[in-house]
Design a protein around this motif. Structure first.
Motif, PDB file in Angstrom:
ATOM      1  N   ILE B  69       0.703  -0.815  -0.352  1.00 24.32           N
ATOM      2  CA  ILE B  69       0.743   0.366  -0.260  1.00 24.32           C
ATOM      3  C   ILE B  69       0.911   1.299   0.435  1.00 24.32           C
ATOM      4  CG2 ILE B  69      -1.795   1.460   1.281  1.00 24.32           C
ATOM      5  CD1 ILE B  69      -2.669  -1.621   1.824  1.00 24.32           C
ATOM      6  N   ILE B  70       1.710   1.244   0.959  1.00 25.71           N
ATOM      7  CA  ILE B  70       2.879   1.935   0.837  1.00 25.71           C
ATOM      8  C   ILE B  70       3.834   2.186  -0.502  1.00 25.71           C
ATOM      9  CG2 ILE B  70       4.881   3.571   1.940  1.00 25.71           C
ATOM     10  CD1 ILE B  70       4.099   2.067   4.177  1.00 25.71           C
ATOM     11  N   ILE B  71       3.741   1.585  -1.402  1.00 27.21           N
ATOM     12  CA  ILE B  71       4.504   1.951  -2.437  1.00 27.21           C
ATOM     13  C   ILE B  71       3.702   2.640  -4.464  1.00 27.21           C
ATOM     14  CG2 ILE B  71       6.626   0.623  -2.183  1.00 27.21           C
ATOM     15  CD1 ILE B  71       5.444  -1.815  -4.787  1.00 27.21           C
ATOM     16  N   THR B  72       2.087   1.464  -3.944  1.00 25.44           N
ATOM     17  CA  THR B  72       1.667   2.233  -4.080  1.00 25.44           C
ATOM     18  C   THR B  72       1.013   3.433  -3.991  1.00 25.44           C
ATOM     19  OG1 THR B  72       0.669   0.346  -4.496  1.00 25.44           O
ATOM     20  CG2 THR B  72      -1.078   1.753  -5.057  1.00 25.44           C
ATOM     21  N   ASN B  73       0.688   3.680  -3.035  1.00 24.93           N
ATOM     22  CA  ASN B  73       0.396   5.410  -2.460  1.00 24.93           C
ATOM     23  C   ASN B  73       1.724   6.381  -2.973  1.00 24.93           C
ATOM     24  OD1 ASN B  73      -0.521   7.872  -0.755  1.00 24.93           O
ATOM     25  ND2 ASN B  73       0.872   7.822   0.869  1.00 24.93           N
ATOM     26  N   LEU B 132     -10.512   3.310   8.964  1.00 24.53           N
ATOM     27  CA  LEU B 132     -11.038   4.693  10.410  1.00 24.53           C
ATOM     28  C   LEU B 132      -9.749   5.217  10.268  1.00 24.53           C
ATOM     29  CD1 LEU B 132     -12.980   5.748  11.917  1.00 24.53           C
ATOM     30  CD2 LEU B 132     -11.815   4.388  13.259  1.00 24.53           C
ATOM     31  N   LEU B 133      -8.040   4.839  10.486  1.00 24.67           N
ATOM     32  CA  LEU B 133      -7.357   6.396  10.433  1.00 24.67           C
ATOM     33  C   LEU B 133      -6.765   6.655   9.156  1.00 24.67           C
ATOM     34  CD1 LEU B 133      -5.304   4.700  13.443  1.00 24.67           C
ATOM     35  CD2 LEU B 133      -6.997   5.693  13.596  1.00 24.67           C
ATOM     36  N   CYS B 134      -6.273   5.849   8.142  1.00 25.05           N
ATOM     37  CA  CYS B 134      -6.109   5.972   6.719  1.00 25.05           C
ATOM     38  C   CYS B 134      -6.283   7.118   6.796  1.00 25.05           C
ATOM     39  CB  CYS B 134      -5.714   5.282   5.529  1.00 25.05           C
ATOM     40  SG  CYS B 134      -4.564   4.416   6.004  1.00 25.05           S
ATOM     41  N   GLY B 135      -6.295   8.655   6.222  1.00 24.83           N
ATOM     42  CA  GLY B 135      -6.739   9.419   5.169  1.00 24.83           C
ATOM     43  C   GLY B 135      -7.489  10.452   6.711  1.00 24.83           C
ATOM     44  N   ILE B 137      -5.969  10.346  10.233  1.00 29.60           N
ATOM     45  CA  ILE B 137      -4.646  10.743  11.163  1.00 29.60           C
ATOM     46  C   ILE B 137      -3.411  10.089  10.117  1.00 29.60           C
ATOM     47  CG2 ILE B 137      -3.271  10.218  12.560  1.00 29.60           C
ATOM     48  CD1 ILE B 137      -6.221   9.271  13.960  1.00 29.60           C
ATOM     49  N   ILE B 138      -3.417   8.960   9.611  1.00 32.04           N
ATOM     50  CA  ILE B 138      -2.132   9.008   8.610  1.00 32.04           C
ATOM     51  C   ILE B 138      -2.920   9.346   7.368  1.00 32.04           C
ATOM     52  CG2 ILE B 138      -1.134   6.867   7.544  1.00 32.04           C
ATOM     53  CD1 ILE B 138      -2.077   5.897   9.765  1.00 32.04           C
ATOM     54  N   PRO B 139      -1.699   9.993   6.919  1.00 32.42           N
ATOM     55  CA  PRO B 139      -1.879  10.730   5.465  1.00 32.42           C
ATOM     56  C   PRO B 139      -2.067   9.759   4.325  1.00 32.42           C
ATOM     57  CG  PRO B 139       0.346  11.862   6.470  1.00 32.42           C
ATOM     58  CD  PRO B 139      -0.298  11.127   6.510  1.00 32.42           C
ATOM     59  N   ILE B 140      -3.001   9.964   3.094  1.00 31.33           N
ATOM     60  CA  ILE B 140      -2.328   9.120   1.915  1.00 31.33           C
ATOM     61  C   ILE B 140      -2.183  10.293   0.596  1.00 31.33           C
ATOM     62  CG2 ILE B 140      -3.952   7.393   0.211  1.00 31.33           C
ATOM     63  CD1 ILE B 140      -2.421   6.721   3.382  1.00 31.33           C
ATOM     64  N   LYS B 141      -1.141  10.270  -0.420  1.00 35.17           N
ATOM     65  CA  LYS B 141      -0.149  11.206  -0.684  1.00 35.17           C
ATOM     66  C   LYS B 141      -1.721  11.023  -2.356  1.00 35.17           C
ATOM     67  CE  LYS B 141       2.775  11.533  -3.552  1.00 35.17           C
ATOM     68  NZ  LYS B 141       3.826  11.291  -3.842  1.00 35.17           N
ATOM     69  N   GLY B 150     -13.373   9.593   1.385  1.00 32.33           N
ATOM     70  CA  GLY B 150     -12.004  10.278   1.458  1.00 32.33           C
ATOM     71  C   GLY B 150     -11.148   9.798   3.135  1.00 32.33           C
ATOM     72  N   ILE B 151     -12.191   8.833   3.689  1.00 38.68           N
ATOM     73  CA  ILE B 151     -11.785   8.215   4.877  1.00 38.68           C
ATOM     74  C   ILE B 151     -11.868   6.550   4.797  1.00 38.68           C
ATOM     75  CG2 ILE B 151     -12.097   7.201   7.205  1.00 38.68           C
ATOM     76  CD1 ILE B 151     -13.537  10.046   7.580  1.00 38.68           C
ATOM     77  N   GLY B 152     -10.272   6.211   4.928  1.00 43.62           N
ATOM     78  CA  GLY B 152     -10.059   4.778   4.692  1.00 43.62           C
ATOM     79  C   GLY B 152      -9.606   4.507   2.963  1.00 43.62           C
TER      80      GLY B 152
END
Lengths: 343, 343
Positions: B69-73, B132-135, B137-141, B150-152
């Motif tokens: 997920i991180i590399i896709t981000n 819940l936390l992605c988007g 607390i955890i920013p998603i580019k 916009g959440i999840g």
């Protein structure tokens, strides 16, 4: 304060605090409390017998009965047969139970025999035996020779429906029996009474001399053996009672829910029941009716209150996530305690 | 050796009824071996160390998916993306493995059921983080990763950028040569690792914890290292698996990892106490052969592909259940014999 938490048990303390916070949020969000309380009562009644099924297993020394699906499947078969013969109301309910209970007794007996040869690994084995039975029964549901249009797909498709509506048979027979309202809160008298009867039977049994020898066999096998108690027989007895209670429990659950759930639905059914009794203060070695009642009230209330509150602030599946975390968290906590101390 | 032989017979008879050409089956098996072997191999060390089947490799799979997920981000694709995801998954897997090891050390004798519940529990936490936390607390580019609110994180993530990045690294034939080479290297590494001091310690701990402790081995530490390596291999294995599949099912890809890997290993003739690369190889081959042919065999034999689908799930659960029963049974039998001698 620390002493108080110690006496209450840490997980219970957390859950009660969490529950109070959710309640406060519900009031703040103007969610009608009377609806929530009515729901809690129904959810308590429909789950309590399944949780009660954990008691004889733990008392007889097989730990958490992760093979609850065995009893549940017997219960489903009982209900299906009674629908096939177009029985409804109380007659349907009792015929379902009369068919399910002997099946569950036979299944429980065989399963108890097997558990005696795998002492020490009952929970792991039980879990996978349960999964195997559920997946085997998936094939059975596809091939079973039921004819009633209530049960099979109307056209196309093979075998039984995934969910069978109980609308025309036993839906809500216990919930509506002698039900009355206090203000806006509905009391499902029949449902609660039915649980009370079974809780009373299990309590009386565990106080009797037979129940005592089962409990001794479960808590200290060597001591029981030296007192002339046949430990293996007592363990089988506990397993049989647990399986029979599970079969009755699912019928009660289904009539309150309004549907029979077949195929993969029973797969994880042991988890919430195990979680509830552990939240109530039971351990892998000790369980009583009080644990069943407290645990079911706390766990089900948490789920009932969490649903509307969390739906307001987050995505829909969030309450399901909370259920997964709470129920598996408490089982994990119990498994990692030394010597089966209370969770 | 009886288990693999039975499966071989079922597979041979079954493949006869599918009507599939042999060359097609062979191609399919090579692909499936390449993408599953590392996951199955990740189970071996905990078995050697006496922890039994580590169902908590689910957590390793999660570490792998977090990295993907991180590399896709950051939209990093190709071989670089693949290698980067291996690199990123490593610290996560080591951390998760350490935690799993800690928990399993607290549940000695109940490791398997604990690792399974731990997998469920971690799945709840995983969903909480990504729903819940992605988007929030955890920013998603990468906005394509987020749900419309916009959440999840979205349910299915397209991994087209890294698809086949390892499989087609050595493009001399249609087969995934590089992936198979990686598996072979891993087999050789494992073989020599078990001959080192640490590997021998693991064997000793697996044989008898108390004797190992007396002879100066740090039992707890050895067990944790074993689980850490297992989790790490599972993380890499999941990345290798998903670069072949090409899509990541955010909330589902990891769920069945433990089940299928464990079933594969057991079909190969491994037990709760004994496993090596031979059983992993044979078992993965047989289990996946059965996986391919059973829906088709069900279709041809009984006119219903669904039966075959349920059958293969039943086989997965059944083989685990059966081998757990047999193992616990044999262990109890030898215990009784020892007991008789003492008296």
């Amino acid at each position: 304060m620390k002493e108080f938490i110690d006496r209450l048990g840490f997980p219970r303390f957390i859950i009660i605090v969490f529950l109070i916070c959710l309640m406060a949020l519900a009031v703040y969000l103007n969610i009608p409390l009377s609806d929530l309380v009515s729901d809690m009562l129904v959810r308590f009644g429909m789950n309590a017998i399944l949780v009660l099924a954990m008691v004889p297993g733990i008392q007889a020394g097989i730990g958490i009965n992760f093979n609850l699906p065995l009893g549940i499947i017997c219960g489903l078969i009982g209900a299906l047969i009674s629908i096939e013969f177009k029985l409804s109301g109380f007659l349907g309910l009792f015929v379902s139970i009369l068919i399910a209970a002997p099946l569950a007794a036979i299944g429980g007996y065989l399963y108890g025999k097997m558990l005696n040869s795998v002492k020490g690994q009952e929970m792991t084995v039980g879990n996978y035996v349960g999964y195997s039975i559920v997946s085997f029964m998936c094939i059975f549901w596809l091939l079973a020779p039921f004819k009633s249009p209530e049960l099979i797909w109307a056209y196309g498709g093979n075998g039984l429906r995934v969910t069978v509506s109980l609308e025309s048979s036993i839906s809500h027979v216990l919930n509506n029996f002698l039900a009355f309202n206090i203000g806006k809160i509905t009391i499902p008298t029949g449902l609660l009474l039915f649980f009370a009867i079974f809780a009373f039977i299990v309590w009386v049994y565990s106080q009797s001399s037979r129940g005592l020898s089962m409990r001794v066999a479960g808590s200290n096998g060597k001591f029981a053996q030296s007192n002339g108690i046949n430990v293996d027989k007592q363990r089988i007895k506990g397993t049989v009672i647990s399986t029979v209670l599970a079969s009755i429990g699912i019928i009660v659950y289904s009539q309150a829910f309004g549907f029979l759930q077949l195929y993969n639905a029973p797969l994880y059914s042991a988890m919430p029941a195990a979680a509830a009794i552990l939240i109530g203060g039971a351990s892998l070695k000790k369980a009583t009716i009080v644990h069943v009642i407290i645990g079911t009230i706390l766990f089900q209330s948490l789920l009932v209150v969490a649903l509307p509150v969390i739906n307001v602030i987050a995505e829909g599946s969030m309450s399901e996530v909370i259920r997964v975390i709470v129920s598996n968290g408490i089982i994990l906590y119990a498994l990692t305690r030394e010597g089966g101390k209370a969770a | 050796m009886i288990v693999p032989i039975i499966f071989l017979i079922i597979c041979v008879v079954g493949s006869f009824f599918t009507g599939l050409p042999f060359s097609f089956l062979l191609d399919e098996m090579v692909i499936r071996l390449a993408r599953n072997l590392v996951l199955v191999v990740s189970l071996i060390l905990p078995v050697v160390t006496g922890l039994g089947l580590n169902f908590a490799i689910t957590l390793g799979a999660m570490a792998g998916q977090i990295a993907l997920i991180i590399i896709t981000n950051y939209s990093i694709g190709g071989l670089n993306g693949f290698l980067l995801s291996i690199l990123i998954s490593t610290p996560f897997a080591i951390l998760f493995g350490y935690l799993v090891g800690k928990v399993l050390n607290k549940a000695k004798g109940k490791e398997m059921i604990t690792s399974m519940v731990l997998g469920f529990f971690a799945n709840g936490i995983y969903q909480l983080v990504f729903l819940l936390l992605c988007g929030t607390i955890i920013p998603i580019k990468n906005e394509k990763l987020l749900l419309s609110t916009g959440i999840g994180i979205i349910n299915t993530i397209d991994l087209a950028d890294i698809k086949y990045s390892l499989d087609r690294l050595i493009p001399i034939s249609k087969y995934p040569i590089a992936t198979l080479l990686v598996s072979v290297v891993l087999f050789i590494f494992l073989h020599f690792f078990l001959k080192t001091k640490l590997g021998q310690d693991m064997r000793a701990v697996g044989h008898d914890m108390e004797i190992a402790r007396v002879s100066g081995i740090n039992v707890e530490r050895t067990r944790i290292i074993s689980v850490v390596i297992s989790t790490l291999l599972a993380a890499w294995g999941q990345i290798i698996f998903l670069q072949n599949i090409g899509t990541l099912n955010t909330y589902g890809s990891h769920e069945q990892v433990g089940l299928f890997a464990v079933a594969s290993l057991l079909v190969g003739g491994a037990t709760v106490q004994k496993a090596s690369w031979k059983e992993a190889l044979l078992g993965t081959f047989l289990f996946h052969l059965l996986f391919v042919i059973s829906p088709l065999a069900g279709q041809h034999l009984l006119g219903n592909a669904q039966i075959g689908e349920y059958f293969r799930v039943f086989v997965a659960y059944g083989v685990i259940g059966l081998s757990l029963v047999l193992h616990a049974w044999e262990k109890n039998k030898s215990k009784t014999r020892l007991g008789e001698i003492k008296e």
